[in-house]
Design a protein around this motif. Structure first.
Motif, PDB file in Angstrom:
ATOM      1  N   TYR A 243      -1.196   2.435  -6.149  1.00  0.00           N
ATOM      2  CA  TYR A 243      -2.025   1.281  -5.785  1.00  0.00           C
ATOM      3  C   TYR A 243      -3.152   1.107  -6.789  1.00  0.00           C
ATOM      4  O   TYR A 243      -3.436  -0.009  -7.240  1.00  0.00           O
ATOM      5  CB  TYR A 243      -2.567   1.474  -4.366  1.00  0.00           C
ATOM      6  CG  TYR A 243      -3.431   0.342  -3.886  1.00  0.00           C
ATOM      7  CD1 TYR A 243      -2.855  -0.828  -3.415  1.00  0.00           C
ATOM      8  CD2 TYR A 243      -4.821   0.434  -3.888  1.00  0.00           C
ATOM      9  CE1 TYR A 243      -3.639  -1.877  -2.963  1.00  0.00           C
ATOM     10  CE2 TYR A 243      -5.613  -0.607  -3.438  1.00  0.00           C
ATOM     11  CZ  TYR A 243      -5.013  -1.758  -2.974  1.00  0.00           C
ATOM     12  OH  TYR A 243      -5.783  -2.798  -2.544  1.00  0.00           O
TER      13      TYR A 243
ATOM     14  N   TYR B 172      -1.394   6.827  -3.283  1.00  0.00           N
ATOM     15  CA  TYR B 172      -2.497   5.893  -3.535  1.00  0.00           C
ATOM     16  C   TYR B 172      -2.719   5.631  -5.023  1.00  0.00           C
ATOM     17  O   TYR B 172      -3.238   4.594  -5.403  1.00  0.00           O
ATOM     18  CB  TYR B 172      -3.792   6.410  -2.900  1.00  0.00           C
ATOM     19  CG  TYR B 172      -4.305   7.682  -3.535  1.00  0.00           C
ATOM     20  CD1 TYR B 172      -5.193   7.631  -4.589  1.00  0.00           C
ATOM     21  CD2 TYR B 172      -3.875   8.918  -3.086  1.00  0.00           C
ATOM     22  CE1 TYR B 172      -5.662   8.793  -5.183  1.00  0.00           C
ATOM     23  CE2 TYR B 172      -4.331  10.088  -3.670  1.00  0.00           C
ATOM     24  CZ  TYR B 172      -5.219  10.023  -4.722  1.00  0.00           C
ATOM     25  OH  TYR B 172      -5.666  11.149  -5.311  1.00  0.00           O
TER      26      TYR B 172
ATOM     27  N   TYR C 168       0.846  -1.192   0.000  1.00  0.00           N
ATOM     28  CA  TYR C 168       0.000   0.000   0.000  1.00  0.00           C
ATOM     29  C   TYR C 168       0.886   1.248   0.000  1.00  0.00           C
ATOM     30  O   TYR C 168       1.159   1.819   1.051  1.00  0.00           O
ATOM     31  CB  TYR C 168      -0.913   0.020   1.234  1.00  0.00           C
ATOM     32  CG  TYR C 168      -1.749  -1.215   1.385  1.00  0.00           C
ATOM     33  CD1 TYR C 168      -2.843  -1.422   0.555  1.00  0.00           C
ATOM     34  CD2 TYR C 168      -1.444  -2.184   2.332  1.00  0.00           C
ATOM     35  CE1 TYR C 168      -3.621  -2.556   0.688  1.00  0.00           C
ATOM     36  CE2 TYR C 168      -2.215  -3.324   2.464  1.00  0.00           C
ATOM     37  CZ  TYR C 168      -3.298  -3.515   1.646  1.00  0.00           C
ATOM     38  OH  TYR C 168      -4.057  -4.641   1.767  1.00  0.00           O
TER      39      TYR C 168
END
Length: 130
Positions: free
Chosen positions: A63, A60, A56
């Motif tokens: 991801y 973000y 993670y």
């Protein structure tokens, strides 16, 4: 209940007396190995943090990009012309497609138009992330 708590109190007193004994081997071994135990625990924590950050990332969007790429990979070889046959009221694939993953089968059921639209959107989003 009183009897249970009295027994627990006696056991706790016994354990405390053993822990305070200067000749207690367990306490000696623990104190001798404390530094190496502390180092091992810190290394384990550091490794866990590295694994978490790898899985993670702080950004973000990386991801999201990884998940979009997994979607594209799963949808890459869907054969929308695959033949099916009925067996006991359920439909099965004629070829080895029966062993494909759930995403592949979901894409087959969704149809070519839906999958192509999804793939185009995913590709466009991946390009935006770069």
């Amino acid at each position: 209940m009183k009897k249970i708590f009295e027994d627990m109190l006696e056991t706790t007193k016994k354990n405390l007396k053993e822990a305070q004994d200067p000749n207690n081997k367990t306490v000696k071994m623990y104190s001798q190995n404390y530094e190496s135990l502390k180092t091992m625990m810190q290394q384990s924590y550091d490794n866990s943090i590295m694994e978490w950050e790898k899985k993670y990332p702080a950004n973000y969007l990386l991801y999201v990009k990884e998940k979009l790429q997994a979607y594209l990979d799963a949808m890459a070889d869907v054969d929308f012309g695959a033949q099916l046959f009925d067996k006991n009221g359920k439909k099965y694939f004629v070829k080895d497609y029966e062993y494909k993953g759930n995403r592949w089968k979901l894409a087959f059921r969704a149809g070519k138009d839906a999958v192509e639209a999804g793939r185009a959107f995913a590709k466009q989003w991946i390009e935006m992330i770069k």
